[in-house]
Design a protein around this motif. Structure first.
Motif, PDB file in Angstrom:
ATOM      1  N   HIS A  37      11.119  17.657  10.586  1.00  0.00           N
ATOM      2  CA  HIS A  37      11.512  17.592   9.174  1.00  0.00           C
ATOM      3  C   HIS A  37      10.566  16.710   8.355  1.00  0.00           C
ATOM      4  CE1 HIS A  37      16.018  18.738   9.828  1.00  0.00           C
ATOM      5  NE2 HIS A  37      15.173  19.583  10.381  1.00  0.00           N
ATOM      6  N   LEU A  38       9.753  15.903   9.058  1.00  0.00           N
ATOM      7  CA  LEU A  38       8.832  15.031   8.320  1.00  0.00           C
ATOM      8  C   LEU A  38       7.626  15.835   7.867  1.00  0.00           C
ATOM      9  CD1 LEU A  38       8.727  11.833  10.609  1.00  0.00           C
ATOM     10  CD2 LEU A  38      10.273  12.338   8.698  1.00  0.00           C
ATOM     11  N   LEU A  39       6.994  15.351   6.817  1.00  0.00           N
ATOM     12  CA  LEU A  39       5.720  15.966   6.418  1.00  0.00           C
ATOM     13  C   LEU A  39       4.704  15.692   7.506  1.00  0.00           C
ATOM     14  CD1 LEU A  39       5.068  15.067   2.665  1.00  0.00           C
ATOM     15  CD2 LEU A  39       5.622  17.308   3.608  1.00  0.00           C
ATOM     16  N   SER A  40       3.912  16.681   7.868  1.00  0.00           N
ATOM     17  CA  SER A  40       2.843  16.446   8.847  1.00  0.00           C
ATOM     18  C   SER A  40       1.697  15.704   8.154  1.00  0.00           C
ATOM     19  CB  SER A  40       2.330  17.781   9.392  1.00  0.00           C
ATOM     20  OG  SER A  40       1.648  18.464   8.347  1.00  0.00           O
ATOM     21  N   TYR A  41       0.814  15.115   8.934  1.00  0.00           N
ATOM     22  CA  TYR A  41      -0.346  14.449   8.332  1.00  0.00           C
ATOM     23  C   TYR A  41      -1.206  15.452   7.548  1.00  0.00           C
ATOM     24  CZ  TYR A  41       0.521  10.139  10.990  1.00  0.00           C
ATOM     25  OH  TYR A  41       1.062   8.980  11.484  1.00  0.00           O
ATOM     26  N   GLU A  42      -1.308  16.665   8.094  1.00  0.00           N
ATOM     27  CA  GLU A  42      -2.101  17.687   7.387  1.00  0.00           C
ATOM     28  C   GLU A  42      -1.504  17.952   6.009  1.00  0.00           C
ATOM     29  OE1 GLU A  42      -0.976  17.978  10.512  1.00  0.00           O
ATOM     30  OE2 GLU A  42      -2.910  17.746  11.528  1.00  0.00           O
ATOM     31  N   ASP A  43      -0.177  18.058   5.980  1.00  0.00           N
ATOM     32  CA  ASP A  43       0.485  18.307   4.690  1.00  0.00           C
ATOM     33  C   ASP A  43       0.253  17.137   3.737  1.00  0.00           C
ATOM     34  OD1 ASP A  43       1.440  20.701   5.583  1.00  0.00           O
ATOM     35  OD2 ASP A  43       3.476  19.990   6.004  1.00  0.00           O
ATOM     36  N   ILE A  44       0.372  15.919   4.259  1.00  0.00           N
ATOM     37  CA  ILE A  44       0.207  14.745   3.379  1.00  0.00           C
ATOM     38  C   ILE A  44      -1.213  14.722   2.818  1.00  0.00           C
ATOM     39  CG2 ILE A  44       0.156  12.207   3.282  1.00  0.00           C
ATOM     40  CD1 ILE A  44       2.399  12.183   5.406  1.00  0.00           C
ATOM     41  N   VAL A  45      -2.198  14.948   3.678  1.00  0.00           N
ATOM     42  CA  VAL A  45      -3.597  14.900   3.197  1.00  0.00           C
ATOM     43  C   VAL A  45      -3.823  16.006   2.164  1.00  0.00           C
ATOM     44  CG1 VAL A  45      -6.025  15.143   3.872  1.00  0.00           C
ATOM     45  CG2 VAL A  45      -4.465  13.803   5.300  1.00  0.00           C
ATOM     46  N   ARG A  46      -3.238  17.162   2.416  1.00  0.00           N
ATOM     47  CA  ARG A  46      -3.414  18.255   1.442  1.00  0.00           C
ATOM     48  C   ARG A  46      -2.781  17.877   0.094  1.00  0.00           C
ATOM     49  NH1 ARG A  46      -0.990  24.263   1.749  1.00  0.00           N
ATOM     50  NH2 ARG A  46      -1.898  24.997  -0.209  1.00  0.00           N
ATOM     51  N   LEU A  47      -1.608  17.305   0.136  1.00  0.00           N
ATOM     52  CA  LEU A  47      -0.964  16.903  -1.130  1.00  0.00           C
ATOM     53  C   LEU A  47      -1.782  15.820  -1.830  1.00  0.00           C
ATOM     54  CD1 LEU A  47       2.814  16.840  -0.043  1.00  0.00           C
ATOM     55  CD2 LEU A  47       1.640  18.591  -1.408  1.00  0.00           C
ATOM     56  N   LEU A  48      -2.335  14.904  -1.029  1.00  0.00           N
ATOM     57  CA  LEU A  48      -3.149  13.836  -1.636  1.00  0.00           C
ATOM     58  C   LEU A  48      -4.437  14.386  -2.235  1.00  0.00           C
ATOM     59  CD1 LEU A  48      -2.629  10.885   0.889  1.00  0.00           C
ATOM     60  CD2 LEU A  48      -1.634  11.175  -1.404  1.00  0.00           C
ATOM     61  N   GLN A  49      -4.971  15.424  -1.595  1.00  0.00           N
ATOM     62  CA  GLN A  49      -6.173  16.070  -2.147  1.00  0.00           C
ATOM     63  C   GLN A  49      -5.844  16.696  -3.511  1.00  0.00           C
ATOM     64  OE1 GLN A  49      -9.338  16.424  -1.548  1.00  0.00           O
ATOM     65  NE2 GLN A  49      -9.845  18.259  -2.723  1.00  0.00           N
ATOM     66  N   VAL A  50      -4.713  17.395  -3.557  1.00  0.00           N
ATOM     67  CA  VAL A  50      -4.312  18.042  -4.815  1.00  0.00           C
ATOM     68  C   VAL A  50      -4.066  16.984  -5.889  1.00  0.00           C
ATOM     69  CG1 VAL A  50      -2.463  19.386  -5.908  1.00  0.00           C
ATOM     70  CG2 VAL A  50      -3.377  20.107  -3.697  1.00  0.00           C
ATOM     71  N   LEU A  51      -3.365  15.919  -5.519  1.00  0.00           N
ATOM     72  CA  LEU A  51      -3.078  14.859  -6.500  1.00  0.00           C
ATOM     73  C   LEU A  51      -4.365  14.155  -6.926  1.00  0.00           C
ATOM     74  CD1 LEU A  51       0.221  13.345  -5.027  1.00  0.00           C
ATOM     75  CD2 LEU A  51      -0.030  14.564  -7.196  1.00  0.00           C
ATOM     76  N   GLY A  52      -5.284  13.976  -5.984  1.00  0.00           N
ATOM     77  CA  GLY A  52      -6.577  13.354  -6.309  1.00  0.00           C
ATOM     78  C   GLY A  52      -7.304  14.176  -7.362  1.00  0.00           C
ATOM     79  N   GLU A  53      -7.250  15.497  -7.191  1.00  0.00           N
ATOM     80  CA  GLU A  53      -7.904  16.363  -8.179  1.00  0.00           C
ATOM     81  C   GLU A  53      -7.196  16.313  -9.532  1.00  0.00           C
ATOM     82  OE1 GLU A  53      -8.310  20.117  -6.220  1.00  0.00           O
ATOM     83  OE2 GLU A  53      -9.854  19.295  -4.884  1.00  0.00           O
ATOM     84  N   LEU A  54      -5.915  15.948  -9.501  1.00  0.00           N
ATOM     85  CA  LEU A  54      -5.173  15.810 -10.769  1.00  0.00           C
ATOM     86  C   LEU A  54      -5.375  14.426 -11.383  1.00  0.00           C
ATOM     87  CD1 LEU A  54      -1.774  17.558  -9.869  1.00  0.00           C
ATOM     88  CD2 LEU A  54      -3.550  18.410 -11.414  1.00  0.00           C
ATOM     89  N   GLY A  55      -6.208  13.607 -10.766  1.00  0.00           N
ATOM     90  CA  GLY A  55      -6.534  12.307 -11.369  1.00  0.00           C
ATOM     91  C   GLY A  55      -5.849  11.107 -10.745  1.00  0.00           C
ATOM     92  N   PHE A  56      -5.098  11.317  -9.659  1.00  0.00           N
ATOM     93  CA  PHE A  56      -4.460  10.163  -9.014  1.00  0.00           C
ATOM     94  C   PHE A  56      -5.535   9.274  -8.385  1.00  0.00           C
ATOM     95  CE2 PHE A  56       0.275  10.490  -8.703  1.00  0.00           C
ATOM     96  CZ  PHE A  56       0.404  11.479  -9.653  1.00  0.00           C
ATOM     97  N   LYS A  57      -5.358   7.965  -8.573  1.00  0.00           N
ATOM     98  CA  LYS A  57      -6.381   7.004  -8.139  1.00  0.00           C
ATOM     99  C   LYS A  57      -5.883   6.029  -7.090  1.00  0.00           C
ATOM    100  CE  LYS A  57      -9.583   7.715 -11.474  1.00  0.00           C
ATOM    101  NZ  LYS A  57      -9.371   9.160 -11.388  1.00  0.00           N
ATOM    102  N   LYS A  58      -4.569   5.953  -6.956  1.00  0.00           N
ATOM    103  CA  LYS A  58      -4.008   4.949  -6.053  1.00  0.00           C
ATOM    104  C   LYS A  58      -2.938   5.576  -5.170  1.00  0.00           C
ATOM    105  CE  LYS A  58      -1.531   0.533  -6.236  1.00  0.00           C
ATOM    106  NZ  LYS A  58      -1.118  -0.586  -7.075  1.00  0.00           N
ATOM    107  N   VAL A  59      -2.998   5.243  -3.882  1.00  0.00           N
ATOM    108  CA  VAL A  59      -1.964   5.718  -2.965  1.00  0.00           C
ATOM    109  C   VAL A  59      -1.464   4.538  -2.144  1.00  0.00           C
ATOM    110  CG1 VAL A  59      -3.739   6.476  -1.273  1.00  0.00           C
ATOM    111  CG2 VAL A  59      -1.415   7.328  -1.078  1.00  0.00           C
TER     112      VAL A  59
END
Ligand code: SAM
Length: 329
Positions: free
Chosen positions: A42-64
């Motif tokens: 039920h947890l997000l996999s690391y692959e999923d997390i990295v993919r979401l962070l990539q998408v958010l990074g492209e949307l301008g997110f700078k801090k995680v």
């Protein structure tokens, strides 16, 4: 163009809870027993997390910020950190930890340029630490704290202040910042403790301030930075500084810059909502990066004005029953 919500706030900071499991049992966060952990699937996999962070990074997110549960408890956590660093989007990669499992990862953290950590420590008294965390790891945590300082990390200490529990720890913690270059952050207790206890009496930010001010009459307020939830103070002669976070009073919402992803992939656009969308189910349905980006934009547009509005718009019982360990603090 940075992403803005409908209240003109720039949203560029994401907090990711990588696990709901923890090796401590802080009583303000979860009950001692009977915790039902999410099955790993039920947890997000690391692959999923990295993919979401990539998408958010492209949307301008700078801090995680990676948090949990205890992030270092999840297997190969440093692999996730390394992959995130490789994305190149994040100027700030931060981690919140209880400090019990981090020591062997220090060289890798330095190699990845992660030089700032938040360490949770609510007291400098070993007995009280045991009572609060229900575990006997005070010596390890203090040892880690000194090691991190020695290794040159900028350390922020998170201390939840609780009426009738650790208010007498406020001044000893403040004085720790006299000797060491750390930021001590006093946090109001919030109701996210797994629903097993009521918070009838909150020791408010104003009371924390008054307690410190009695001992140190001249506290100089520092200027706020983008997205700060903390009000920061300098005290003359101190190597470190002091912050107060009105997490329950919620007086900082007008500058909020955050989005949260819980361990099971729920998106929270406010700490006080009960999860507005399952990004896990969405990503697992095979959607494109463009669809993920559009969904993030839509959710951010709907971010509530403040924590009171968010709380009112959700089922109260559900909010109260959540544990900070799955939300990520
Ligand atoms: N295990 C890590 C740690 O101990 O720092 C990260 C997770 S912990 C849930 C993140 C932060 O949330 C900690 O600083 C903790 O003190 C804070 N926290 C947990 N429950 C809280 C509550 N009910 N009110 C205020 N802060 C809380």
């Amino acid at each position: 163009m940075p992403l803005k919500d409908s209240f003109n706030r720039v949203i560029d900071y994401v907090r990711v809870s990588v696990t709901d499991r923890c090796n401590l049992r802080c009583f303000y966060c979860m009950p001692e027993q009977g915790i039902i952990y999410e099955p790993k699937a039920h947890l997000l996999s690391y692959e999923d997390i990295v993919r979401l962070l990539q998408v958010l990074g492209e949307l301008g997110f700078k801090k995680v910020r990676f948090t949990g549960g205890e992030p270092f408890l999840r297997k190969d956590f440093m692999t996730l950190v390394e992959h995130t660093a490789k994305l190149g989007h994040y100027r700030d990669i931060r981690i919140t930890t209880n400090g019990t499992l981090i020591q062997r990862h220090i060289p890798k953290l330095k190699e990845l340029g992660i030089d700032q950590l938040n360490l949770s420590l609510d007291t400098l008294n070993a007995e009280r630490f045991k009572r609060i965390t229900r575990r006997d790891t005070f010596a390890e945590v203090i040892n880690t704290l000194h090691l991190l300082i020695k290794e040159g990390f900028k350390v922020k200490i998170n201390a939840v202040v609780m009426y009738d529990v650790n208010t007498e720890d406020i001044i000893p913690l403040v004085n720790f910042a006299k000797e060491y270059p750390v930021n001590i952050r006093f946090i109001e207790e919030m109701p996210f403790n797994g629903g097993y206890k009521k918070n009838d009496r909150i020791f408010k930010a104003t009371e924390i301030y008054e307690t410190i001010q009695k001992e140190h009459p001249v506290m100089v307020r520092k200027s706020r930075k983008h997205g700060d939830t903390a009000t920061e103070y300098a005290i003359e002669g101190f190597r470190g500084d002091i912050s107060i976070i009105p997490a329950f009073s919620r007086t900082f919402c007008n500058t909020c810059n955050r989005l949260r992803i819980t361990s099971k992939g729920e998106i929270k656009t406010c700490l006080y909502d009960s999860g507005v969308f399952s990004m896990r189910d969405f990503i697992r349905s095979g959607v494109s990066d463009k669809a993920l980006a559009d969904k993030f934009k839509e959710l951010i547009r709907l971010k509530p004005e403040n924590g009171f509005v968010a709380e009112a718009g959700t089922r109260e019982k559900l909010v109260r029953a959540e544990s900070m360990s799955s939300i990520g603090g």
